[in-house]
Design a protein around this motif. Structure first.
Motif, mmCIF file in Angstrom:
data_model
loop_
_atom_site.group_PDB
_atom_site.id
_atom_site.type_symbol
_atom_site.label_atom_id
_atom_site.label_comp_id
_atom_site.label_asym_id
_atom_site.label_seq_id
_atom_site.Cartn_x
_atom_site.Cartn_y
_atom_site.Cartn_z
ATOM 1 N N LYS A 154 0.823 -3.807 1.272
ATOM 2 C CA LYS A 154 1.645 -3.034 0.333
ATOM 3 C C LYS A 154 0.888 -1.846 -0.259
ATOM 4 O O LYS A 154 1.438 -1.128 -1.097
ATOM 5 N N ASN A 155 -0.352 -1.663 0.160
ATOM 6 C CA ASN A 155 -1.169 -0.576 -0.381
ATOM 7 C C ASN A 155 -0.829 0.702 0.372
ATOM 8 O O ASN A 155 -1.416 1.033 1.400
ATOM 9 N N ARG A 156 0.141 1.429 -0.135
ATOM 10 C CA ARG A 156 0.648 2.610 0.560
ATOM 11 C C ARG A 156 -0.440 3.647 0.789
ATOM 12 O O ARG A 156 -0.521 4.280 1.853
ATOM 13 N N HIS A 157 -1.266 3.861 -0.212
ATOM 14 C CA HIS A 157 -2.335 4.856 -0.119
ATOM 15 C C HIS A 157 -3.247 4.560 1.069
ATOM 16 O O HIS A 157 -3.572 5.453 1.866
ATOM 17 N N ARG A 158 -3.636 3.310 1.223
ATOM 18 C CA ARG A 158 -4.538 2.964 2.322
ATOM 19 C C ARG A 158 -3.809 2.927 3.656
ATOM 20 O O ARG A 158 -4.374 3.273 4.699
ATOM 21 N N LEU A 159 -2.552 2.526 3.654
ATOM 22 C CA LEU A 159 -1.781 2.514 4.895
ATOM 23 C C LEU A 159 -1.611 3.915 5.458
ATOM 24 O O LEU A 159 -1.643 4.113 6.671
#
Length: 300
Positions: A154-159
């Motif tokens: 759910k970590n959009r920044h890292r995805l």
């Protein structure tokens, strides 16, 4: 040739890893390297449970406050910086302790993942930035066949950063693994009911101490809503409260508390996959157990 020794303290949120790490470091003459994907950011203090100077009790800590909000910071970059910090600690005759709850960060260092770097692609980055965390995670699974847990899914920044690497022709590879250290892994958690109570108590204390104000200040100083959303948990839910998506602090407490408990469950699933973890009896004498295990490990 024997590998240098590294002690790892891992486990779920709200289980006392930081405090145990400080006490064990004082016993073995060590220094701590934080393995937390959010504590690397400056200004993210209450929301991440970042250890205070008083709580450090004179024990040096590394990889806290190393990048500014809105900046990307990949697991490969963390591994590079953690290796440098650990090697410096060893060179000074001290014992390195890697302490944290971000499973991918811990494994990248403890198991010696191999990563390939890619050059930034601004067009691709812009396309990815328009996608939700769910869309990015679906793309990640389609590309790699892998699943993520512990909140990484759910970590959009890292995805965004991960998919940028994958789609630009490079691969995020964890094989072959090249262990750099001999590792003792000590695990901490509590029974589910106890952990849930600790999560609620800690959340209330952080709200009382000004966690909402911290997020408001970060926004005022330029942290984007996309960045805060991508951090998940405390920062995502407080952002929703500040922007009216959550209507009251009671709703914020309830929704955020449930999200943290779900996150702790995913963390446990992640860490339980590793059979080489010595799980401490947190309701007994975890520090005594940790000291006994560390002394034997360092002697051996």
């Amino acid at each position: 040739m024997a590998l240098p020794k590294l002690i790892v303290i891992l486990g779920t949120t709200a289980c006392g890893k930081s405090g145990l790490g400080v006490e064990l470091a004082k016993h073995v003459g060590g220094e701590i390297v934080s393995a937390d994907s959010r504590q690397v950011y400056r200004g993210l203090d209450l929301g991440t449970g970042k250890v205070t100077e008083e709580e450090m009790d004179g024990v040096p800590h590394h990889l806290l406050d190393v990048v500014s909000p809105n900046q990307s910071y990949s697991v490969a970059e963390f591994q590079r910086d953690a290796y440098a910090a650990i090697d410096d600690i060893l060179a000074r005759g001290k014992v390195p302790l890697l302490v944290g709850g971000t499973g991918l960060y811990v494994r990248a260092v403890a198991e010696g993942y191999t990563f390939q770097e890619s050059q930034p692609d601004p067009v691709l980055r812009a396309q990815l930035e328009r996608k939700s965390a769910e869309e990015l995670y679906a793309m990640f699974r389609a590309q790699t066949g892998r699943t993520l847990s512990g909140g990484e899914e759910k970590n959009r920044h890292r995805l965004v950063r991960t998919m940028e690497k994958l789609l630009s022709g490079d691969s995020l590879t964890e094989s072959p693994r090249v262990p750099r250290y001999e590792v003792l892994q000590l695990g901490m958690t509590y029974p589910r009911d106890v952990l849930c109570r600790r999560i609620d108590e800690r959340l209330q204390k952080r709200l009382d101490d000004g966690m909402i104000e911290e997020v408001a200040r970060l926004r005022a100083e330029g942290a984007t809503d996309a960045f805060l959303e991508g951090l998940g948990l405390e920062y995502r839910y407080i952002l929703w409260y500040l922007t009216g998506k959550l209507s009251s602090q009671d709703e914020l407490f309830d929704e955020l508390g449930r999200a943290i408990k779900r996150f702790a469950k995913r963390q446990m699933v992640w860490f339980k996959k590793d059979r080489d973890v010595l799980w401490l009896d947190t309701e007994g004498a975890p520090l005594s157990q940790a000291i006994q295990a560390a002394d034997a490990f360092l002697r051996g």
